[in-house]
Each structure stands twice: as C-alpha cells, then as structure tokens.
Design an enzyme around this catalytic site. Structure first.
Site, PDB file in Angstrom:
ATOM      1  N   ASP A   1       0.852  -1.196   0.000  1.00 40.94           N
ATOM      2  CA  ASP A   1       0.000   0.000   0.000  1.00 40.94           C
ATOM      3  C   ASP A   1       0.881   1.238   0.000  1.00 40.94           C
ATOM      4  O   ASP A   1       1.577   1.515   0.981  1.00 40.94           O
ATOM      5  CB  ASP A   1      -0.899  -0.002   1.244  1.00 40.94           C
TER       6      ASP A   1
ATOM      7  N   LYS B   1      -2.609   5.932  -4.528  1.00 40.16           N
ATOM      8  CA  LYS B   1      -3.723   6.848  -4.233  1.00 40.16           C
ATOM      9  C   LYS B   1      -3.535   8.194  -4.927  1.00 40.16           C
ATOM     10  O   LYS B   1      -2.405   8.683  -5.062  1.00 40.16           O
ATOM     11  CB  LYS B   1      -3.809   7.090  -2.709  1.00 40.16           C
TER      12      LYS B   1
ATOM     13  N   HIS C   1      -7.505   9.616  -2.078  1.00 42.07           N
ATOM     14  CA  HIS C   1      -6.819   9.547  -0.784  1.00 42.07           C
ATOM     15  C   HIS C   1      -7.636  10.176   0.353  1.00 42.07           C
ATOM     16  O   HIS C   1      -7.694   9.639   1.454  1.00 42.07           O
ATOM     17  CB  HIS C   1      -5.445  10.229  -0.903  1.00 42.07           C
TER      18      HIS C   1
HETATM   19  P1  NAD Z   1       0.754   1.610  11.900  1.00 43.53           P
HETATM   20  O1  NAD Z   1      -0.374   1.548  12.854  1.00 43.53           O
HETATM   21  O2  NAD Z   1       1.013   0.489  10.962  1.00 43.53           O
HETATM   22  O3  NAD Z   1       2.029   1.918  12.804  1.00 43.53           O
HETATM   23  C1  NAD Z   1       3.316   1.859  12.299  1.00 43.53           C
HETATM   24  C2  NAD Z   1       4.262   2.022  13.468  1.00 43.53           C
HETATM   25  O4  NAD Z   1       3.987   1.004  14.441  1.00 43.53           O
HETATM   26  C3  NAD Z   1       5.711   1.771  13.057  1.00 43.53           C
HETATM   27  O5  NAD Z   1       6.306   2.962  12.618  1.00 43.53           O
HETATM   28  C4  NAD Z   1       6.320   1.247  14.336  1.00 43.53           C
HETATM   29  O6  NAD Z   1       6.715   2.334  15.135  1.00 43.53           O
HETATM   30  C5  NAD Z   1       5.184   0.546  15.000  1.00 43.53           C
HETATM   31  N1  NAD Z   1       5.277  -0.929  14.821  1.00 43.53           N
HETATM   32  C6  NAD Z   1       5.142  -1.642  13.672  1.00 43.53           C
HETATM   33  N2  NAD Z   1       5.244  -2.956  13.910  1.00 43.53           N
HETATM   34  C7  NAD Z   1       5.461  -3.085  15.247  1.00 43.53           C
HETATM   35  C8  NAD Z   1       5.646  -4.197  16.098  1.00 43.53           C
HETATM   36  N3  NAD Z   1       5.624  -5.441  15.623  1.00 43.53           N
HETATM   37  N4  NAD Z   1       5.840  -3.967  17.426  1.00 43.53           N
HETATM   38  C9  NAD Z   1       5.854  -2.712  17.911  1.00 43.53           C
HETATM   39  N5  NAD Z   1       5.669  -1.608  17.152  1.00 43.53           N
HETATM   40  C10 NAD Z   1       5.472  -1.798  15.824  1.00 43.53           C
HETATM   41  O7  NAD Z   1       0.598   3.005  11.106  1.00 43.53           O
HETATM   42  P2  NAD Z   1       0.694   3.496   9.620  1.00 43.53           P
HETATM   43  O8  NAD Z   1       1.999   3.166   8.991  1.00 43.53           O
HETATM   44  O9  NAD Z   1       0.293   4.912   9.619  1.00 43.53           O
HETATM   45  O10 NAD Z   1      -0.456   2.656   8.875  1.00 43.53           O
HETATM   46  C11 NAD Z   1      -0.214   1.538   8.054  1.00 43.53           C
HETATM   47  C12 NAD Z   1      -0.358   1.914   6.589  1.00 43.53           C
HETATM   48  O11 NAD Z   1      -1.645   2.477   6.340  1.00 43.53           O
HETATM   49  C13 NAD Z   1       0.597   3.022   6.133  1.00 43.53           C
HETATM   50  O12 NAD Z   1       1.924   2.581   5.998  1.00 43.53           O
HETATM   51  C14 NAD Z   1      -0.065   3.434   4.856  1.00 43.53           C
HETATM   52  O13 NAD Z   1       0.190   2.482   3.830  1.00 43.53           O
HETATM   53  C15 NAD Z   1      -1.529   3.402   5.255  1.00 43.53           C
HETATM   54  N6  NAD Z   1      -2.019   4.736   5.701  1.00 43.53           N
HETATM   55  C16 NAD Z   1      -2.993   5.339   4.960  1.00 43.53           C
HETATM   56  C17 NAD Z   1      -3.476   6.578   5.313  1.00 43.53           C
HETATM   57  C18 NAD Z   1      -4.559   7.210   4.501  1.00 43.53           C
HETATM   58  O14 NAD Z   1      -4.863   8.389   4.704  1.00 43.53           O
HETATM   59  N7  NAD Z   1      -5.176   6.495   3.586  1.00 43.53           N
HETATM   60  C19 NAD Z   1      -2.964   7.251   6.429  1.00 43.53           C
HETATM   61  C20 NAD Z   1      -1.971   6.625   7.179  1.00 43.53           C
HETATM   62  C21 NAD Z   1      -1.527   5.357   6.814  1.00 43.53           C
END
Ligand code: NAD
Length: 275
Positions: A45, A75, A108
């Site tokens: 993604d 997006k 998005h």
């Molecule tokens: P997430 O909830 O996946 O959190 C990521 C963070 O969690 C990492 O940076 C790390 O610090 C922590 N983490 C990851 N694995 C872990 C583990 N096993 N143990 C402990 N901590 C851990 O947040 P995200 O990256 O914002 O969301 C996932 C994906 O969603 C994004 O990468 C993106 O592709 C998508 N996204 C979309 C939008 C949108 O507006 N459509 C906004 C934000 C994110």
C-alpha cells in the site's frame, strides 16, 4: 499457511494482510519493500504523496515475483483531484511504479472543501474501465461523503480505507460501508504507535495466553474483524513478526474485549478538515 484473501465487490481478490509504506524514506524504500517481499508480503500500500512509488516499483521489479501474485495500491493526492489532473496524476504514479496497471487506486481524502471528489470518482471509473486500475476505491470517506458519492457513482467503491484501531473503530462509517458492499481497509492498524495500545491488558493478556506479541494480537483482531490491514515497519524482524499471525486465533471473548476499547480516539487528521 495460505494468506487469506477477501473478495471485493467487483469479484477481485485482495490479500487481507499487506504492507504499508507511509513515512518510509524514499531512499530506503527499495530495501524496505524488498525485505517485505522476502518475508512473504504480496500486497503493498503506497500513495503518490508518500513520494516513494519509485522505490516500491524497483523492489517489485527486482523481486522477480510474477505480476499476478502481487497486489499494489496507490492513491490520488488531493491537489490532483479533478478530471484531467487525475488522469495525469494516475499516469505519473503508474510510471513511477513501473507497472502497466495497479490493483487498486484510491481517492486519498475526500477534501470536501475542494468539492471535487465526485468529479474525481468519474475519472477513476474511466481508469478502471481502461483496465489500468483493476479496482477503485476511496479513503477517509465519512458517511456524508459516501452518500454523495454513491448518488452519482456507476461503480460502488471496492474499499474505504480509514483510520481504524481499537480506540477509533469508526462504527458508523464501517457499518454504512459494509452494508453497501464496501470493504474496510484499516490504516494505522497499530494506532501508529501514538498511544499505549500495545500495553493495554486487553492486548497483553491474549498475547501471553497465546505466546504471541501485542502487535500480533492487534493484527489478529483486525483480521478476525474482517478488516484488510497493512501494518508498516522499516525493520525486517517486525515485518516478519507482523506477518506471523496465522498460527493462532483469538477467542470471541478476546475479540470482544478489544472491540470494547472504542472511544472515538482518532490519532490522526479529521477527514472533514483535510484539504
Ligand atoms: P501503523 O499503525 O502500521 O504503525 C506503524 C508504526 O507502528 C511503526 O512505525 C512502528 O513504530 C510501529 N510498529 C510496527 N510494527 C510493530 C511491532 N511489531 N511492534 C511494535 N511496534 C510496531 O501506522 P501506519 O503506517 O500509519 O499505517 C499503516 C499503513 O496504512 C501506512 O503505511 C499506509 O500504507 C496506510 N495509511 C494510509 C493513510 C490514509 O490516509 N489512507 C494514512 C496513514 C496510513
């Protein structure tokens, strides 16, 4: 253990667990995505605004994995909403990714102040018709945005990708979407590390009971709730941890306890205000 897939309302299958690349540095993206593919992820993604589509594309090309085994989402950024501007932005994304088609293309954010999301949707419908996006959907759409879109849509969005984790489950948006056949993709599935999610007893209890980690319990809750998820990490060991969630299941009571944590606790932007 085979990866579960969800069948979208257009008949296409999406791997329920993927890998997200928000905030992955463009310089590091090729390495990060190569690691993720090596760990076993096949669903990536990304977004134009992450500025890392080129790195994603390089990793996909270098992997040698057949195109039809991959599921790639990108997006449309807010500034590119419209008709010609959206066609052009889509072409640039496809070019950066080095692909002939994406599996899923999303608006998005609704960016309601711009008032161009219905027009943009018409463009996505044409892109889908051309075969260059196999499925199309939206992101961060709340009920009023979905109602307005559906009133003019020929194609019902395949997904609505929204902020969703135990403190912010968006029950109204989720129910409205699902009733109309729109699957829910949960972004920020781990709460973006912005609250004590992984320390809560509703999470640590099942983690010790099942011999798994807190992150694995939360990902499992998403999967058992029917959400499509793509947690992000730059670290290969965490990518592997987050992928290793198919050898256990939460009980109904464990799922219910996590669901009971809902408190409208958004950790990121309000879709009504993003422009
Ligand atoms: P997430 O909830 O996946 O959190 C990521 C963070 O969690 C990492 O940076 C790390 O610090 C922590 N983490 C990851 N694995 C872990 C583990 N096993 N143990 C402990 N901590 C851990 O947040 P995200 O990256 O914002 O969301 C996932 C994906 O969603 C994004 O990468 C993106 O592709 C998508 N996204 C979309 C939008 C949108 O507006 N459509 C906004 C934000 C994110």
């Amino acid at each position: 253990i085979p990866m579960p897939t969800i069948t979208l309302n257009d008949g296409r299958a999406i791997p329920q667990l993927g890998f997200g690349v928000f905030k992955v540095d463009p310089i590091e993206t090729e390495r990060v995505v190569s690691d993720a593919l090596d760990v076993g992820y096949r669903h990536i993604d990304t977004a134009r605004i992450y500025d890392n589509e080129a790195g994603v594309g390089k990793a996909l090309a270098d992997s040698g994995i057949a195109r039809d085994e991959l599921f790639v989402t990108t997006k449309l950024w807010n500034d590119d909403q419209g008709t010609q501007s959206a066609f052009d932005a889509f072409d640039r994304s496809l070019d950066k990714l080095g692909l002939d088609y994406v599996d899923l293309y999303l608006i998005h954010w609704p960016a309601p102040a711009k008032d161009r999301y219905v027009e943009s949707w018409k463009t996505l419908e044409q892109i889908r018709e051309s075969g260059r996006a196999r499925s199309i959907g939206v992101s961060n759409f709340l009920v009023p945005h979905l109602e307005r879109l559906l009133a003019d849509a020929d194609v019902v969005p395949a997904v609505n990708q929204i902020e969703l984790h135990p403190y912010h489950q968006q029950p109204a948006t989720t129910a409205f979407s699902r009733e109309r056949g729109i699957n829910i993709e949960a972004w920020g599935p781990l709460g973006q590390g912005k609250y004590e999610l992984l320390e809560l007893p509703e999470v640590t209890g099942p983690a010790s009971a099942h011999g798994k980690t807190s992150a694995q319990v939360v990902i499992r809750w998403h999967l058992q709730s029917g959400n499509i998820v793509f947690p992000k990490s730059n670290r290969r060991e965490r990518m592997a941890e987050n992928f290793d969630v198919f050898d256990f299941a939460l009980s109904d009571a464990e799922v219910a306890a996590l669901t009971g944590l809902e408190r409208a606790g958004r950790v990121s932007a309000n879709p009504e205000e993003v422009d």
